[in-house]
Design an enzyme around this catalytic site. Structure first.
Site, PDB file in Angstrom:
ATOM      1  CE  LYS A  81      -2.278   1.213   3.535  1.00  0.00           C
ATOM      2  NZ  LYS A  81      -1.639  -0.052   4.568  1.00  0.00           N
ATOM      3  CB  THR A  90       5.252  -0.071  -2.189  1.00  0.00           C
ATOM      4  OG1 THR A  90       5.878  -0.434  -1.391  1.00  0.00           O
ATOM      5  CG2 THR A  90       5.660   0.268  -3.595  1.00  0.00           C
ATOM      6  NE  ARG A 138      -0.219   4.723   8.486  1.00  0.00           N
ATOM      7  CZ  ARG A 138      -1.117   4.115   9.590  1.00  0.00           C
ATOM      8  NH1 ARG A 138      -1.361   3.545  10.678  1.00  0.00           N
ATOM      9  NH2 ARG A 138      -0.319   2.260   8.805  1.00  0.00           N
ATOM     10  CE  LYS A 177       2.935  -1.825   8.265  1.00  0.00           C
ATOM     11  NZ  LYS A 177       3.857  -1.017   8.392  1.00  0.00           N
ATOM     12  CB  ALA A 210      -4.875   0.572  10.955  1.00  0.00           C
ATOM     13  CG  PHE A 220       4.736  -9.473  -6.667  1.00  0.00           C
ATOM     14  CD1 PHE A 220       5.762  -9.710  -5.523  1.00  0.00           C
ATOM     15  CD2 PHE A 220       4.151  -8.702  -5.591  1.00  0.00           C
ATOM     16  CE1 PHE A 220       6.078  -9.795  -3.735  1.00  0.00           C
ATOM     17  CE2 PHE A 220       3.392  -8.411  -4.660  1.00  0.00           C
ATOM     18  CZ  PHE A 220       4.609  -8.792  -3.634  1.00  0.00           C
ATOM     19  CD1 TRP A 227       9.095  -3.109  -4.228  1.00  0.00           C
ATOM     20  CD2 TRP A 227      10.209  -4.150  -6.393  1.00  0.00           C
ATOM     21  NE1 TRP A 227      10.297  -3.804  -3.636  1.00  0.00           N
ATOM     22  CE2 TRP A 227      11.063  -4.339  -5.059  1.00  0.00           C
ATOM     23  CE3 TRP A 227      10.495  -4.567  -7.673  1.00  0.00           C
ATOM     24  CZ2 TRP A 227      12.098  -5.134  -4.595  1.00  0.00           C
ATOM     25  CZ3 TRP A 227      11.439  -4.838  -7.152  1.00  0.00           C
ATOM     26  CH2 TRP A 227      12.453  -5.642  -5.904  1.00  0.00           C
TER      27      TRP A 227
END
Length: 558
Positions: free
Chosen positions: A73, A75, A96, A107, A275, A383, A411
């Protein structure tokens, strides 16, 4: 050839002086307060002078429920911002700040990935400009003043059994969830049970992210309920006379941080409530500032759309008067396969059937988001192992849901990989199609707000709670807090409260275990299932692999 690690890509970045980045948005150098050469805070007086300017378009990036396969998200948020810049738009990104707990836990960092990153990556994922330390200090100053007030006579007649203000630490530490303080005799105060939450769950964090300015910040801090008397009347932070000193500690932290992407798109990185146990959005002041300075502002909301987007709409947009113009919903083929029933080790092989099965999760989010009246576009975060047939299956499914899906290669390619998505998002935002409205009205009862979210967003059949919880909500309504929105704290991995239940479950039960009143922030937290406000470290925390190399550079941070 193996792909470079994110940290290596970030270290090779051609960073521009932060004054140059500010100049792209028309921020004069004298209104930037530098922290080194590549990051700065934007001065409060400059922000105050923007009042009256027309707002740009607001674009929210959210995602399907997170899985171990990854969604990307942040990225995608960064890649879309760079894509908008590449097609000639004045764009800014709002995300954030990273918490040390997840960084050293499971994470990892929160600066994007590959060639869609915000830099300086290392500083952003560690101490950055010290905002989280200031929030931790302000929160714990209040904790100390409460115990000190009790020690020196307890003028406010606080009932020691009803002190609701805990302490915080910006680290995952399960050993501190439940503690006893003031042991060791008369000189150390009155013993009582308490505990620690992680800093990002602090009401101070939520307040900093929702306050308009320093005056509003102090007012909100003063309205926080810290304890109750024997007659159950609330004791506020202002009764302890802590709000002024807390505001002093937060003065600099209140100013948004400006940094840049690898492609030099301006990025505001400010605030960081979780969140699942908080409202999961960057600060209102950063978002409003960006909207006054850029034509398009790309922001994100934490975890899946059932948590982050719902709270973005029902708490942040409601409280700040924001009107989102478009939503980008991020999904990966790999994550959809997991939602379709595959294990992580089975994801490399083509499996169109599993993709189609997993699309139920994607479709649920699309319909939920449309329920807020905002146009939805799906971004397929690419990917290398994704097959053409799998991608086509997702695009066909999304088309059947009345939306469109764009394959994004940010990416690997940065902003170039999102040009098609950026072009379409700009067109939708400019068309003015958004008819945004929150999920429920202010006047709905607190319990019915909880039921509304559970039934309409989670597709639950029932919400359960002990009678004492229902009584507590009614008591808060009688005290004048019934108009507040609800902040649902549940697992991020599922629409249900069972983290192992993927896909799009229906008919499940949502148990509300506890409710907390965040009177200063302006919402009621409903803690559902087994969610923790102080996470623990995993069996193999990321911290085990983080170290300095011989050149003094950070290794293992991701």
């Amino acid at each position: 050839m193996a792909a470079k690690p994110d940290i290596e890509i970030a270290r090779e970045a051609d960073k521009r002086p932060i004054q140059e980045i500010g100049g792209k948005l028309g921020i004069p150098p004298e209104h930037l307060l530098p922290y080194g050469h590549d990051k700065a805070k934007v001065a409060q007086d400059f922000i105050a002078g923007l009042e009256g300017r027309k707002d740009g378009k607001l674009i929210l990036v959210t995602a399907i429920n997170p899985t171990p396969a990854g969604e990307g998200k942040t990225t995608t948020t960064v890649g879309l911002g760079d894509g908008l810049s590449r097609i000639g738009k004045t764009a800014a990104i709002c995300i954030r700040e990273a918490s040390l707990g997840p960084n050293f836990g499971m994470k990892g960092g929160a600066a994007g990935g590959g060639y869609a990153q915000i830099v300086p990556m290392e500083e952003m994922n560690l101490h950055f400009t010290g905002d989280f330390h200031a929030i931790t200090s302000a929160h714990n100053l209040l904790s100390a003043m409460i115990d000190n007030h009790i020690h020196w006579g307890n003028e406010q007649e606080i009932d020691l059994r009803r002190v609701v203000w805990r302490r915080v630490l910006d680290m995952n530490d399960r050993a501190l969830r439940h503690t006893v303080t003031s042991l060791g005799g008369v000189a150390n105060g009155f013993p009582r049970e308490t505990g620690f939450d992680i800093t990002v769950a602090s009401e101070v964090m939520a307040i900093l992210c929702l306050a308009d300015d320093l005056a509003d910040l102090q007012r909100r801090l003063g309205e926080m309920i810290v304890a109750y008397r024997r007659d159950k009347t609330p004791v506020f932070a202002r009764d302890i006379k802590a709000d002024g000193a807390m505001t002093v500690l937060l003065r600099d932290a209140m100013q948004p941080n400006l940094v840049q992407t690898l492609e030099h798109t301006p990025a505001f990185v400010h605030g960081g409530p979780f969140a699942n146990i908080a409202h999961g959005c960057n600060s209102v002041i950063a978002t409003r500032t960006a909207l006054k300075l850029a034509d398009y502002v790309v922001t994100e909301a934490g975890f899946g759309a059932d948590l982050g987007a719902e709270k973005f709409f029902d708490i942040k947009c409601r409280k700040a008067g924001l009107h989102p113009d478009c939503v980008v919903l991020v999904a990966t083929i790999r994550a959809l396969k997991m939602n379709g029933g595959l294990a992580k080790e089975e994801l490399s092989a083509e499996n169109v059937t599993a993709v189609r099965e997993g699309c139920a999760n994607l479709g649920r989010h699309i319909q939920n988001l449309k329920g807020f009246g905002v146009p939805v576009v799906v971004a397929i975060n690419h990917f290398t192992g994704d097959s053409e047939a799998e991608i086509a299956a997702v695009q066909t499914y999304v088309e059947g849901q009345g939306a469109e899906a764009h394959l994004c290669t940010h990416w690997a390619e940065g902003g170039k990989g999102t040009e098609a998505l950026a072009t379409r998002v700009a067109e939708i935002a400019d068309a003015g199609q958004s008819q945004f409205a929150p999920l429920y009205p202010d006047e709905m009862s607190l319990w019915h707000k909880i039921e509304c979210v559970a039934e309409r967003i989670y597709h639950a059949s029932e919400v359960t709670a002990d009678t004492r919880i229902r009584a507590q909500l009614e008591e808060w309504e009688a005290q004048g807090y019934g108009h507040l929105p609800v902040c649902m704290a549940k697992t991020q991995y599922s629409f249900s409260t069972d983290p192992g239940l993927r896909g799009a479950p229906e008919g499940h039960v949502v148990p509300v275990r506890e409710v907390r009143l965040s009177a200063g922030a302006g919402f009621v937290v409903a803690i559902c299932g087994d969610i923790m406000t102080m996470p623990g470290l995993p069996r193999r925390p990321a911290a085990e692999a983080i170290r300095l190399n011989a050149a003094g550079e950070v290794e293992g941070l991701f």
